[in-house]
Design a protein around this motif. Sequence first.
Motif, short mmCIF file in Angstrom:
data_model
loop_
_atom_site.label_atom_id
_atom_site.label_comp_id
_atom_site.label_asym_id
_atom_site.label_seq_id
_atom_site.Cartn_x
_atom_site.Cartn_y
_atom_site.Cartn_z
N TRP B 309 0.00 7.94 -4.81
CA TRP B 309 0.54 6.66 -5.25
C TRP B 309 -0.38 5.53 -4.81
O TRP B 309 -0.93 5.55 -3.71
CB TRP B 309 1.95 6.45 -4.67
N VAL B 310 -0.54 4.52 -5.69
CA VAL B 310 -1.52 3.47 -5.47
C VAL B 310 -0.87 2.10 -5.69
O VAL B 310 -0.16 1.90 -6.68
CB VAL B 310 -2.70 3.61 -6.46
N ASN B 311 -1.10 1.16 -4.75
CA ASN B 311 -0.75 -0.23 -5.03
C ASN B 311 -2.02 -1.06 -5.06
O ASN B 311 -3.11 -0.54 -4.79
CB ASN B 311 0.29 -0.77 -4.04
N PHE B 312 -1.89 -2.34 -5.44
CA PHE B 312 -3.07 -3.11 -5.80
C PHE B 312 -3.10 -4.50 -5.17
O PHE B 312 -2.07 -5.05 -4.78
CB PHE B 312 -3.13 -3.26 -7.34
N ALA B 313 -4.32 -5.07 -5.15
CA ALA B 313 -4.50 -6.44 -4.70
C ALA B 313 -4.08 -7.41 -5.82
O ALA B 313 -3.95 -7.02 -6.98
CB ALA B 313 -5.97 -6.67 -4.32
N ASN B 317 -0.69 -7.01 -8.02
CA ASN B 317 0.10 -6.52 -6.89
C ASN B 317 1.59 -6.34 -7.19
O ASN B 317 2.38 -6.14 -6.27
CB ASN B 317 -0.12 -7.39 -5.65
N GLY B 318 1.96 -6.39 -8.47
CA GLY B 318 3.32 -6.05 -8.86
C GLY B 318 3.42 -4.63 -9.38
O GLY B 318 4.51 -4.17 -9.72
N LYS B 338 7.68 -8.08 -6.92
CA LYS B 338 6.53 -8.96 -6.67
C LYS B 338 5.88 -8.69 -5.32
O LYS B 338 6.57 -8.64 -4.30
CB LYS B 338 6.98 -10.43 -6.73
N ALA B 339 4.57 -8.60 -5.32
CA ALA B 339 3.78 -8.44 -4.08
C ALA B 339 4.15 -7.16 -3.33
O ALA B 339 4.76 -7.18 -2.26
CB ALA B 339 3.92 -9.66 -3.17
N ILE B 340 3.75 -6.05 -3.92
CA ILE B 340 3.99 -4.74 -3.30
C ILE B 340 3.01 -4.59 -2.13
O ILE B 340 1.80 -4.55 -2.33
CB ILE B 340 3.74 -3.60 -4.32
N LEU B 341 3.55 -4.48 -0.91
CA LEU B 341 2.67 -4.43 0.26
C LEU B 341 2.47 -3.04 0.84
O LEU B 341 1.45 -2.76 1.45
CB LEU B 341 3.20 -5.35 1.36
N HIS B 342 3.46 -2.17 0.70
CA HIS B 342 3.36 -0.90 1.40
C HIS B 342 4.24 0.15 0.73
O HIS B 342 5.18 -0.17 -0.01
CB HIS B 342 3.78 -1.06 2.87
N ASP B 358 7.59 -10.49 -2.10
CA ASP B 358 8.04 -11.74 -2.70
C ASP B 358 9.33 -11.62 -3.50
O ASP B 358 9.83 -12.61 -4.03
CB ASP B 358 6.91 -12.33 -3.57
N ASP B 359 9.86 -10.42 -3.59
CA ASP B 359 11.19 -10.23 -4.18
C ASP B 359 12.23 -9.92 -3.11
O ASP B 359 13.39 -9.61 -3.43
CB ASP B 359 11.17 -9.09 -5.20
N ASN B 360 11.80 -9.97 -1.86
CA ASN B 360 12.72 -9.74 -0.73
C ASN B 360 13.53 -8.47 -0.89
O ASN B 360 14.76 -8.47 -0.75
CB ASN B 360 13.65 -10.94 -0.56
N LYS B 361 12.84 -7.38 -1.22
CA LYS B 361 13.56 -6.13 -1.35
C LYS B 361 12.64 -4.93 -1.12
O LYS B 361 11.41 -5.03 -1.19
CB LYS B 361 14.19 -6.02 -2.75
N VAL B 362 13.29 -3.83 -0.82
CA VAL B 362 12.62 -2.54 -0.73
C VAL B 362 13.23 -1.65 -1.81
O VAL B 362 14.45 -1.59 -1.95
CB VAL B 362 12.80 -1.92 0.67
#
Lengths: 395, 395
Positions: B309-313, B317-318, B338-342, B358-362
């Motif tokens: 699995w890959v997330n992005f800059a 980053n969404g 929004k803004a997937i960090l981990h 940035d969506d305040n959720k997991v």
Amino acid sequence: MKSPKTGSSWGWLFLIWPLLAWSGESTLRGTGDLGVIIERGSGRILIVNTSSNSIVQRVDGLGDLSHASVVFSRDQRYAYVFGRDGGLSKVDILQGTLEKHIKQSGNSIGGAISQDGRLIAVANYEPGGLKVFSADTLEQVADIPAVYDGDKLSKVVGIADLPGSRFIYSLFDADQIWIADIHDAKTPQVEKFVGVGRAPYDGLVTPDGRYYLAGLFGEDGIALLDTWQPRRGVRRILANYGQGEQKLPVYKMPHLRGWAVAGQRIYLPAVGRHEVLVAEMPSAKEVARIAVRGQPVFVVARPDGRQVWVNFAFPDNGFVQVIDTLTNQIIQTLEPGKAILHLEFTPRGEAVWVSARDDNKVVIYDTANFAKLAELPAENPSGIFFTARAHRIGF
Amino acid sequence: MKSPKTGSSWGWLFLIWPLLAWSGESTLRGTGDLGVIIERGSGRILIVNTSSNSIVQRVDGLGDLSHASVVFSRDQRYAYVFGRDGGLSKVDILQGTLEKHIKQSGNSIGGAISQDGRLIAVANYEPGGLKVFSADTLEQVADIPAVYDGDKLSKVVGIADLPGSRFIYSLFDADQIWIADIHDAKTPQVEKFVGVGRAPYDGLVTPDGRYYLAGLFGEDGIALLDTWQPRRGVRRILANYGQGEQKLPVYKMPHLRGWAVAGQRIYLPAVGRHEVLVAEMPSAKEVARIAVRGQPVFVVARPDGRQVWVNFAFPDNGFVQVIDTLTNQIIQTLEPGKAILHLEFTPRGEAVWVSARDDNKVVIYDTANFAKLAELPAENPSGIFFTARAHRIGF
């Protein structure tokens, strides 16, 4: 805390309450460093702590535990113990209580827990087949008889979990490997691979959950299934693996579950020979043979793969040898006690626990310098299982 | 506990006791399915349960948690949280209490726990060096300034544990890799490797604990040390790895800790490019490049290695993309928020948790069918860490 001396009749309750509260507090602890040791003869398990190298408590009443094995719930609170007599026990290792015990068959040889932790599957000899239970209640949710040749039932062996509520196992009498998908317990889907080789007697899944290997009792070689590409079917590897051309006396069939996968190599016991074989995965091409003290039974890798520890069949069952996987040399020979049955590494491998059945003890070694760290009394100990198994595939 | 004033007033105590007892009981549970989520902005962590996909409780007062990371005690009861501000917190995740919080430096970038669980090491920017603490008390037991060129101090990055109370890390300003052996905390032994490459900015140890890889900020390529054969020294691999001949704008340096090791292959983010690189280990020969949606940040393997699995800059980053490692094809593109960090997988990989700052959720996904299982509210969530890490090498 002072106890009241006078006053209302609540006083005695007040005296009792702290005890009740304490009994809860005493078990308020993490479960990552706990484990279970089978006391083979007495239907009992020991709950142990790998941080303090100590016995926490004993739990009784589990039935015939010869050749017993254990899996753990995904929260690492419960141990599921598979007895030889078809018994299935759920033990609360925090409270040290036998939560539930059922007799699910006449004779069984081990089990597995599903990836999501919801299902417990048991491989049965008698009646031959797979039974699946709710991990929560131990209620039966599926029964998959191992039917072959019309109406015959085969013994089931070598069970392991695969991703997605699936279990893989071998049919000893039918020369088959089955994958049962219990995603919908009411209509389990079974994929069958036939003619895999004569009499598969044990099996394992590689640590990544990809390859299933079944040892063959009836002929030389190993049956290999790539579960990522099942349509490619079962192929035979290590064609000379087994007793070979010159049949050898075999004192104890090696446990495949004890095979060691270290890096890209697999270390496995040569059947009937005083040798450990080394093969490259996934080609399974043999790359080395290491001469050892006796007929190897368990060949187990330290979690980092740098060492492989080996125990032996009678008459060498008082020895344990350590192979350095960088050089494939034996770097240590230990004599922990009489009748060494099993070895288990702590999760990150700094120590190893060794059961000496006929000396009624478990011996703990530091794997860096082979110093003896502790000896714990245990009645005819056999299998040792730590809770970190809950987080692993193929156990 | 208040002392009773009169004999007849015991009644209220009796009413209270069950609550006290219950408060103990409520936390009597296994710790294998717990985890911690960093609430980045608020100095707070969430304790979560991966069996019920729920938040258990919040713990406050941990300081600046931007870029925070977490390791767990070997019993999986305590989380050690490394803050960016040099804060080190010990949290009891069973009781949801902040056991201890110290400010051990001005600026730090992560830490590690020793193989035996007794030592916590922190990599510090300011003052540059390694500090080591008792895992039990958080008392400092060793201080190893990262001295180079006479009296300069280097920032320390890329720390990981090695077997035997050892830690490996890189000196960003000194182009060095150090291995500190804290077996005897009073006289730590440090082995130094110099000239490893310009400005190592992050590092990781392979899951078997053998190879240390350090990403280079100042030049192309990766520094590789075989810790089983340290005398062979550090060699350079993936010579073209980095920004390459044509310098690219890099929006965020990829996290090496997020590299994926799947079977014999390593999947890593191409710096500044919309590509994931695939290399064979241990030769580190590049065998494939996979085009992806944006500049990859974390490239993480499901525990069985079948998916990466890959997330992005920014600005991608969404998105999250999933690679099938059998075919190296992208099989899924998700937009969790929004803004997937981990990203963090459950220990056996049936689910993955994704933080959308940035969506305040997991958001929690089933990895078999990509169905959304749950969404949990969290304030600017960043890192997600499950207790199974306690049993792993190199975390």
